[in-house]
Design a protein around this motif. Structure first.
Motif, PDB file in Angstrom:
ATOM      1  N   ALA A  73      60.373  59.891  35.494  1.00 27.13           N
ATOM      2  CA  ALA A  73      61.397  58.934  35.073  1.00 27.13           C
ATOM      3  C   ALA A  73      62.091  58.289  36.264  1.00 27.13           C
ATOM      4  CB  ALA A  73      62.412  59.633  34.181  1.00 27.13           C
ATOM      5  N   ARG A  74      62.183  59.038  37.336  1.00 24.66           N
ATOM      6  CA  ARG A  74      62.852  58.545  38.553  1.00 24.66           C
ATOM      7  C   ARG A  74      61.859  58.074  39.609  1.00 24.66           C
ATOM      8  NH1 ARG A  74      66.485  62.575  36.817  1.00 24.66           N
ATOM      9  NH2 ARG A  74      68.663  61.909  36.861  1.00 24.66           N
ATOM     10  N   ASN A  75      60.562  58.156  39.301  1.00 23.00           N
ATOM     11  CA  ASN A  75      59.537  57.801  40.305  1.00 23.00           C
ATOM     12  C   ASN A  75      59.816  58.497  41.636  1.00 23.00           C
ATOM     13  OD1 ASN A  75      57.752  56.125  38.832  1.00 23.00           O
ATOM     14  ND2 ASN A  75      59.197  54.427  38.994  1.00 23.00           N
ATOM     15  N   THR A  76      60.106  59.769  41.542  1.00 27.13           N
ATOM     16  CA  THR A  76      60.472  60.554  42.718  1.00 27.13           C
ATOM     17  C   THR A  76      59.634  61.824  42.767  1.00 27.13           C
ATOM     18  OG1 THR A  76      62.736  59.713  42.680  1.00 27.13           O
ATOM     19  CG2 THR A  76      62.351  61.744  43.909  1.00 27.13           C
ATOM     20  N   VAL A  77      59.219  62.168  43.967  1.00 27.00           N
ATOM     21  CA  VAL A  77      58.452  63.392  44.190  1.00 27.00           C
ATOM     22  C   VAL A  77      59.234  64.257  45.166  1.00 27.00           C
ATOM     23  CG1 VAL A  77      56.299  64.348  45.086  1.00 27.00           C
ATOM     24  CG2 VAL A  77      56.268  62.257  43.717  1.00 27.00           C
ATOM     25  N   TYR A  78      59.218  65.560  44.929  1.00 27.40           N
ATOM     26  CA  TYR A  78      59.991  66.504  45.728  1.00 27.40           C
ATOM     27  C   TYR A  78      59.073  67.473  46.450  1.00 27.40           C
ATOM     28  CZ  TYR A  78      63.544  64.815  42.499  1.00 27.40           C
ATOM     29  OH  TYR A  78      64.372  64.021  41.753  1.00 27.40           O
ATOM     30  N   LEU A  79      59.518  67.888  47.607  1.00 24.02           N
ATOM     31  CA  LEU A  79      58.843  68.951  48.364  1.00 24.02           C
ATOM     32  C   LEU A  79      59.879  70.035  48.620  1.00 24.02           C
ATOM     33  CD1 LEU A  79      56.415  70.052  49.987  1.00 24.02           C
ATOM     34  CD2 LEU A  79      57.274  68.774  51.959  1.00 24.02           C
ATOM     35  N   GLN A  80      59.747  71.124  47.873  1.00 26.68           N
ATOM     36  CA  GLN A  80      60.635  72.272  48.059  1.00 26.68           C
ATOM     37  C   GLN A  80      60.013  73.195  49.080  1.00 26.68           C
ATOM     38  OE1 GLN A  80      63.728  73.093  46.598  1.00 26.68           O
ATOM     39  NE2 GLN A  80      63.678  74.776  48.085  1.00 26.68           N
ATOM     40  N   MET A  81      60.738  73.473  50.134  1.00 29.00           N
ATOM     41  CA  MET A  81      60.219  74.294  51.232  1.00 29.00           C
ATOM     42  C   MET A  81      61.055  75.556  51.348  1.00 29.00           C
ATOM     43  SD  MET A  81      59.510  71.270  54.023  1.00 29.00           S
ATOM     44  CE  MET A  81      61.176  70.614  53.931  1.00 29.00           C
ATOM     45  N   ASN A  82      60.422  76.685  51.156  1.00 27.56           N
ATOM     46  CA  ASN A  82      61.087  77.985  51.260  1.00 27.56           C
ATOM     47  C   ASN A  82      60.482  78.785  52.402  1.00 27.56           C
ATOM     48  OD1 ASN A  82      62.576  77.341  48.912  1.00 27.56           O
ATOM     49  ND2 ASN A  82      60.991  78.226  47.587  1.00 27.56           N
ATOM     50  N   SER A  83      61.189  79.815  52.801  1.00 28.80           N
ATOM     51  CA  SER A  83      60.716  80.698  53.882  1.00 28.80           C
ATOM     52  C   SER A  83      60.255  79.885  55.084  1.00 28.80           C
ATOM     53  CB  SER A  83      59.574  81.589  53.370  1.00 28.80           C
ATOM     54  OG  SER A  83      59.989  82.356  52.264  1.00 28.80           O
ATOM     55  N   LEU A  84      61.081  78.967  55.482  1.00 28.83           N
ATOM     56  CA  LEU A  84      60.701  78.050  56.559  1.00 28.83           C
ATOM     57  C   LEU A  84      60.551  78.786  57.883  1.00 28.83           C
ATOM     58  CD1 LEU A  84      62.827  75.016  55.461  1.00 28.83           C
ATOM     59  CD2 LEU A  84      60.382  74.924  55.984  1.00 28.83           C
ATOM     60  N   LYS A  85      59.592  78.301  58.667  1.00 28.65           N
ATOM     61  CA  LYS A  85      59.291  78.867  59.975  1.00 28.65           C
ATOM     62  C   LYS A  85      59.484  77.792  61.046  1.00 28.65           C
ATOM     63  CE  LYS A  85      55.551  81.522  57.808  1.00 28.65           C
ATOM     64  NZ  LYS A  85      54.094  81.816  57.828  1.00 28.65           N
ATOM     65  N   PRO A  86      59.707  78.205  62.276  1.00 23.17           N
ATOM     66  CA  PRO A  86      59.846  77.200  63.345  1.00 23.17           C
ATOM     67  C   PRO A  86      58.642  76.258  63.433  1.00 23.17           C
ATOM     68  CG  PRO A  86      60.624  79.317  64.112  1.00 23.17           C
ATOM     69  CD  PRO A  86      60.028  79.556  62.757  1.00 23.17           C
ATOM     70  N   GLU A  87      57.467  76.762  63.108  1.00 22.15           N
ATOM     71  CA  GLU A  87      56.274  75.908  63.171  1.00 22.15           C
ATOM     72  C   GLU A  87      56.209  74.876  62.049  1.00 22.15           C
ATOM     73  OE1 GLU A  87      56.363  79.260  63.262  1.00 22.15           O
ATOM     74  OE2 GLU A  87      54.678  80.149  62.148  1.00 22.15           O
ATOM     75  N   ASP A  88      57.144  74.929  61.103  1.00 19.59           N
ATOM     76  CA  ASP A  88      57.238  73.883  60.086  1.00 19.59           C
ATOM     77  C   ASP A  88      58.017  72.676  60.589  1.00 19.59           C
ATOM     78  OD1 ASP A  88      57.723  76.504  57.683  1.00 19.59           O
ATOM     79  OD2 ASP A  88      55.886  75.340  58.007  1.00 19.59           O
ATOM     80  N   THR A  89      58.587  72.788  61.779  1.00 18.75           N
ATOM     81  CA  THR A  89      59.336  71.679  62.352  1.00 18.75           C
ATOM     82  C   THR A  89      58.432  70.474  62.549  1.00 18.75           C
ATOM     83  OG1 THR A  89      60.923  73.117  63.465  1.00 18.75           O
ATOM     84  CG2 THR A  89      60.622  70.903  64.374  1.00 18.75           C
ATOM     85  N   ALA A  90      58.833  69.350  61.977  1.00 20.08           N
ATOM     86  CA  ALA A  90      58.013  68.133  62.035  1.00 20.08           C
ATOM     87  C   ALA A  90      58.760  67.003  61.345  1.00 20.08           C
ATOM     88  CB  ALA A  90      56.672  68.352  61.346  1.00 20.08           C
ATOM     89  N   ILE A  91      58.216  65.819  61.493  1.00 13.84           N
ATOM     90  CA  ILE A  91      58.644  64.712  60.646  1.00 13.84           C
ATOM     91  C   ILE A  91      57.753  64.743  59.410  1.00 13.84           C
ATOM     92  CG2 ILE A  91      58.932  62.222  60.426  1.00 13.84           C
ATOM     93  CD1 ILE A  91      59.257  62.103  63.462  1.00 13.84           C
TER      94      ILE A  91
END
Length: 120
Positions: A73-91
């Motif tokens: 309905a909102r034409n929106t997509v989400y990315l839920q990120m849990n248990s984040l690690k330093p190697e997830d650092t990025a654009i």
């Protein structure tokens, strides 16, 4: 058509963050939305994606930690990120295939990216 990514920020290791990608500008439906990321000095890589029917796929490096969902309905997509690690650092970038209200198909439209930094 414009893709607006938002929600990035600084989070501690083990923390969570949700980024969003809103699509606007005459879009009728999002057929596939992919999330990509690019860390400094590295190539852009696929994080995962979601189809119009809600099927998802994930890179092995994020399976079990990241979840992609969509709000049609909102034409929106989400990315839920849990248990984040330093190697997830990025654009983090979103990329969409879709159908315009005119019936025209669009492929590979990129958003502008949102920075996610995982650090203590």
């Amino acid at each position: 058509v414009q893709l607006q990514a938002s929600g990035g920020g600084l989070v501690q290791p083990g923390g969570s963050l949700r980024v969003s990608c809103a699509v606007s500008g005459g879009i009728f439906s999002i057929n596939y939305m992919g999330w990509y990321r690019q860390a400094p000095g590295k190539q852009r890589e696929l994080v995962g994606g979601i189809t119009s029917g809600g099927s998802t796929n994930y890179a092995d490096s994020v399976k079990g930690r990241f979840t992609i969902s969509r709000d049609n309905a909102r034409n929106t997509v989400y990315l839920q990120m849990n248990s984040l690690k330093p190697e997830d650092t990025a654009i983090y970038y979103c990329n969409a295939d879709g159908t315009l209200r005119t019936g025209e198909a669009i492929y590979g439209v990129w958003g502008q990216g949102t920075q996610v930094t995982v650090s203590s």
